[in-house]
Write a protein that holds these residues in place. Sequence first.
Motif, short mmCIF file in Angstrom:
data_model
loop_
_atom_site.label_atom_id
_atom_site.label_comp_id
_atom_site.label_asym_id
_atom_site.label_seq_id
_atom_site.Cartn_x
_atom_site.Cartn_y
_atom_site.Cartn_z
N HIS A 52 -20.96 -63.34 37.54
CA HIS A 52 -21.48 -64.69 37.34
C HIS A 52 -20.59 -65.48 36.38
O HIS A 52 -19.61 -64.96 35.87
N HIS A 54 -20.97 -67.02 33.42
CA HIS A 54 -21.13 -67.22 31.98
C HIS A 54 -19.90 -66.76 31.19
O HIS A 54 -19.29 -65.75 31.50
N ASP A 56 -19.20 -65.23 28.54
CA ASP A 56 -18.98 -63.90 27.96
C ASP A 56 -18.56 -62.87 29.01
O ASP A 56 -18.19 -61.75 28.66
N HIS A 57 -18.59 -63.24 30.29
CA HIS A 57 -18.13 -62.34 31.35
C HIS A 57 -16.78 -62.77 31.93
O HIS A 57 -16.20 -62.05 32.73
N HIS A 142 -30.95 -65.94 36.81
CA HIS A 142 -30.25 -65.90 35.52
C HIS A 142 -29.29 -67.09 35.43
O HIS A 142 -29.20 -67.76 34.41
N ASP A 160 -26.01 -59.88 34.53
CA ASP A 160 -27.04 -59.96 33.48
C ASP A 160 -28.44 -59.63 34.00
O ASP A 160 -29.43 -59.94 33.34
ZN ZN Z 1 -25.11 -64.35 31.69
#
Ligand code: ZN
Length: 215
Positions: A52, A54, A56-57, A142, A160
């Motif tokens: 996904h 976001h 932090d990924h 999410h 997540d």
């Molecule tokens: Zn996430």
Amino acid sequence: MITRISADRMDSNTYLVTEGRSAVIIDAASGSAVLREVREKGLVPEFILLTHEHFDHIWDLEELRKEFSVPVAACRICSERIQDVKTNLSNIADILYYYKTGVVLEGRSKTFTCRPAEIVYEDRYSMEWRGHRFDFQRLPGHSPGSVVITLDGNSCFTGDYLIQGEEEITRLKGGSEEDYQSITRSVLEAIPEGTRIFPGHGDEYIKGQESIGNE
Ligand SMILES: [Zn+2]
């Protein structure tokens, strides 16, 4: 073989799936640790797959792309949303980081964007790779661009979702409790017991054998 590389920052996981020396990278949370692992083992990355959008990924996605010119696979919505600081949430990375860790984010507080994916699919996609098969399914809730990636029908990279000891998070910007309840929840629940779960944060586990309350 599946190797987890955990980033210190927000404990986000990057995974390396290897077959011989060939490798597929799943998510891009920690570039330097991935590079170290790739060099130590003499691996040759061939694809990067995203769970996904976001921050932090995908923190080090562009760094990894610079190092290895390999195609990135993402669903269309994820591919669009990694290109915008507001939808990859890097514009509020500081706040989310502090909220999660209690520590001020240093040196990473700049917003960032990524280039679009090279392999873009809508809701479902499958890919054969060196005798293995990856199946992708978009599961919003999410985030709009969240997907679960299944390897050989018995291992799931869930981003997540299905993080041990955490409830599913749908409250972030772009999240939708309604989508989660109407589309995603039943699919996650239908993942068979015995499937290996590789979440975007924390340890892997076997579905049906979650460790309960030993933290
Ligand atoms: Zn996430």
